[in-house]
Motif scaffolding. Sequence first.
Motif, short mmCIF file in Angstrom:
data_model
loop_
_atom_site.label_atom_id
_atom_site.label_comp_id
_atom_site.label_asym_id
_atom_site.label_seq_id
_atom_site.Cartn_x
_atom_site.Cartn_y
_atom_site.Cartn_z
N PHE A 1 0.81 -1.20 0.00
CA PHE A 1 0.00 0.00 0.00
C PHE A 1 0.85 1.26 0.00
CE2 PHE A 1 -2.98 -2.92 2.42
CZ PHE A 1 -3.51 -3.42 1.24
N PHE A 2 0.30 2.26 -0.62
CA PHE A 2 0.98 3.55 -0.73
C PHE A 2 0.24 4.58 0.11
CE2 PHE A 2 2.44 1.32 -4.25
CZ PHE A 2 3.32 2.06 -5.05
N VAL A 3 0.96 5.59 0.49
CA VAL A 3 0.30 6.73 1.14
C VAL A 3 0.41 7.89 0.16
CG1 VAL A 3 0.30 8.28 3.11
CG2 VAL A 3 1.02 5.91 3.39
N ARG A 4 -0.71 8.54 -0.08
CA ARG A 4 -0.66 9.71 -0.95
C ARG A 4 -0.82 10.96 -0.08
NH1 ARG A 4 -2.97 9.44 -6.58
NH2 ARG A 4 -0.91 8.54 -6.68
N PRO A 5 0.26 11.64 0.18
CA PRO A 5 0.19 12.79 1.08
C PRO A 5 -0.43 14.01 0.40
CG PRO A 5 2.44 11.97 0.84
CD PRO A 5 1.62 11.41 -0.28
N GLU A 6 -0.37 15.10 1.15
CA GLU A 6 -0.90 16.37 0.64
C GLU A 6 -0.16 16.75 -0.65
OE1 GLU A 6 0.40 15.77 3.54
OE2 GLU A 6 -1.08 16.22 5.08
N ARG A 7 -0.75 17.69 -1.38
CA ARG A 7 -0.13 18.12 -2.64
C ARG A 7 1.31 18.55 -2.43
NH1 ARG A 7 -3.25 19.56 -6.94
NH2 ARG A 7 -1.84 21.17 -7.62
N GLY A 8 2.12 18.23 -3.40
CA GLY A 8 3.50 18.71 -3.33
C GLY A 8 4.44 17.72 -2.67
N HIS A 9 3.88 16.72 -2.00
CA HIS A 9 4.74 15.69 -1.41
C HIS A 9 4.52 14.42 -2.20
CE1 HIS A 9 5.59 18.09 2.22
NE2 HIS A 9 4.39 18.58 1.96
N GLY A 10 5.61 13.74 -2.49
CA GLY A 10 5.46 12.53 -3.31
C GLY A 10 4.84 11.38 -2.54
N ASP A 11 4.44 10.38 -3.29
CA ASP A 11 3.88 9.18 -2.66
C ASP A 11 4.96 8.43 -1.89
OD1 ASP A 11 1.53 9.75 -3.85
OD2 ASP A 11 1.60 8.14 -5.33
N PHE A 12 4.58 7.81 -0.81
CA PHE A 12 5.52 6.89 -0.18
C PHE A 12 4.82 5.60 0.18
CE2 PHE A 12 4.09 9.60 3.33
CZ PHE A 12 3.78 8.68 4.32
N TRP A 13 5.64 4.59 0.33
CA TRP A 13 5.09 3.30 0.70
C TRP A 13 5.09 3.12 2.20
CZ3 TRP A 13 8.86 0.56 -3.09
CH2 TRP A 13 8.31 0.57 -4.37
N LEU A 14 4.10 2.47 2.67
CA LEU A 14 4.08 2.02 4.05
C LEU A 14 3.96 0.50 3.94
CD1 LEU A 14 4.04 3.46 6.79
CD2 LEU A 14 1.61 3.03 6.87
N LEU A 15 5.11 -0.14 3.88
CA LEU A 15 5.11 -1.59 3.65
C LEU A 15 5.01 -2.33 4.97
CD1 LEU A 15 8.07 -1.87 1.12
CD2 LEU A 15 5.64 -1.92 0.60
N HIS A 16 4.10 -3.26 5.02
CA HIS A 16 4.03 -4.12 6.20
C HIS A 16 4.54 -5.49 5.79
CE1 HIS A 16 1.63 -7.00 8.78
NE2 HIS A 16 2.38 -6.37 9.64
N LEU A 17 5.57 -5.94 6.46
CA LEU A 17 6.16 -7.25 6.12
C LEU A 17 6.00 -8.18 7.30
CD1 LEU A 17 8.54 -4.83 5.20
CD2 LEU A 17 8.87 -6.70 3.63
N SER A 18 5.58 -9.40 7.05
CA SER A 18 5.36 -10.32 8.16
C SER A 18 5.59 -11.74 7.70
CB SER A 18 3.94 -10.16 8.70
OG SER A 18 3.01 -10.61 7.73
N GLN A 19 5.44 -12.65 8.65
CA GLN A 19 5.67 -14.07 8.35
C GLN A 19 4.37 -14.84 8.35
OE1 GLN A 19 8.38 -14.34 7.15
NE2 GLN A 19 10.05 -14.82 8.53
N HIS A 20 3.25 -14.15 8.51
CA HIS A 20 1.99 -14.87 8.61
C HIS A 20 0.88 -14.14 7.86
CE1 HIS A 20 -1.33 -17.13 10.29
NE2 HIS A 20 -0.43 -18.02 10.69
N TRP A 21 0.09 -14.89 7.13
CA TRP A 21 -0.96 -14.24 6.33
C TRP A 21 -1.97 -13.52 7.21
CZ3 TRP A 21 -6.07 -15.47 6.97
CH2 TRP A 21 -6.35 -16.66 7.65
N LYS A 22 -2.16 -14.03 8.45
CA LYS A 22 -3.17 -13.42 9.32
C LYS A 22 -2.73 -12.00 9.70
CE LYS A 22 -6.92 -13.53 11.36
NZ LYS A 22 -8.15 -13.54 10.60
N ALA A 23 -1.43 -11.83 9.93
CA ALA A 23 -0.91 -10.51 10.27
C ALA A 23 -1.16 -9.55 9.12
CB ALA A 23 0.59 -10.59 10.57
N ARG A 24 -0.94 -10.02 7.91
CA ARG A 24 -1.16 -9.17 6.74
C ARG A 24 -2.64 -8.81 6.60
NH1 ARG A 24 -2.86 -7.89 1.14
NH2 ARG A 24 -4.81 -8.47 2.03
#
Length: 421
Positions: free
Chosen positions: A261-284
């Motif tokens: 998933f990406f975060v789309r901030p206010e105008r003028g700031h680029g997109d950034f990712w908020l990556l969640h990494l885990s070892q279990h599908w339930k956590a995801r």
Amino acid sequence: MAINHYEWSWGGPLPELLRHSEVKHALLRDYLVEYFLTLVSSPHQDRIQLTVVDGFCGGGRYRNGAGAAVPGSPIVILEALKEAKARVLHEQQRRKPIEFDVKLVCIDADASAVNHLRHVLEDHGYGDQLRSGAIETLVGEFAGKAEAVIAEAHRRSPKAGRAIFVLDQYGYDKVPLSVMKQIFGVLKRAEAILTFNVDSLINFLSDKNVRDFERKTGVMGAITAADMDKALRGPAWRLRVQAGLYQKITQGSGAGYFTPFFVRPERGHGDFWLLHLSQHWKARDVMADAHWKHHNHFVHYGRAGFDMLSTGYAARIDDDARPQAAFEFDDVASTASQDEMLMQIPQVLAQHRAGIPFKQFFVERVNTTPATEAMVERAVLQLVRDRQVLVIGPDGSQRNVRTALKPDHVIKLPDQRAFSF
Ligand SMILES: C[S@@+](CC[C@H](N)C(=O)[O-])C[C@H]1O[C@@H](n2cnc3c(N)ncnc32)[C@H](O)[C@@H]1O
């Protein structure tokens, strides 16, 4: 270029927290509350032990756009823990008390930020925990401290290997892939929430920047010479670079499950990712739920159903210079996801004529869909009602399932021809 805009000095003016970071904090808090609650779901349990590492912790307090003082990530983490404790007592009506043995390690390269944070923690009533070592603050670069911190998390949870790493770097090159690998190699149930300012990397592509990025992170080969050359870039180069980076980071991390998933901030700031990494599908799945809850600020690129990376990621290009049309986590997206899955599920099942257990069906697709397990289940049940999909129990008999699928329920297409003898 990524520049650090945050400066803390005790008694000085507080740095401003932008709106998208407030939303990021709300997501972190919601996710952690749910995470702590899932750890204590059994009423017989009397203790949970884990370590939370805030690898880029900052000074612990900001002012928001309205001028009010608002907490930074270490306080957000501690408040989530407090809320989870209160909810466990209330919701589980426990006879046995439960001990939350959670150690928080806060790391920041800036000594002044750490000093500020220690004052803020005292202010919030966490002085005793600072002195007992339940909250530890470290001055230094995360990458340099990581090995010792991973070892400490492992010492505290040797069997379960539980730890959460909040890696809120400002930029994109402060978390080497080798450290991610170490986290997921040493700690069996580790999770990481990694901020990656993808647009600040892509907007300033040059030979030197790319070489620096590769040297610091070990993420090699996602950006080619042609991507850097404006004359040679083909259409959709930005999306190709993003998809390449995403795949190198997630696959190179050693984690099994991720939310793209990406975060789309206010105008003028680029997109950034908020990556969640885990070892279990339930956590995801818990994290995907949290994104749907904070839908206004989170986007993911690609299609609504499954296979967003292979079919969708590069498919929705309107103009390379403009941000691409993005999938937003709102009611429209939820309906689009449902419609898309109603089409795609029979197509997938056509490849599995003997059927496939529901859990396997979901887990095999979890990294490439914005949908949660509950949403996929809803789509399958709709198809069952429409007689397009059958549910078979473990004994091989057809089941009349209306409301809830079990993990071992096999879902399959009806046979094309019915034989009767
Ligand atoms: C975006 S701020 C973090 C804010 C904090 N996580 C929050 O949400 O309140 C990034 C912080 O990382 C620190 N920093 C920069 N480079 C670092 C590094 N290599 N290791 C650890 N901290 C670093 C900066 O001093 C700054 O305080």
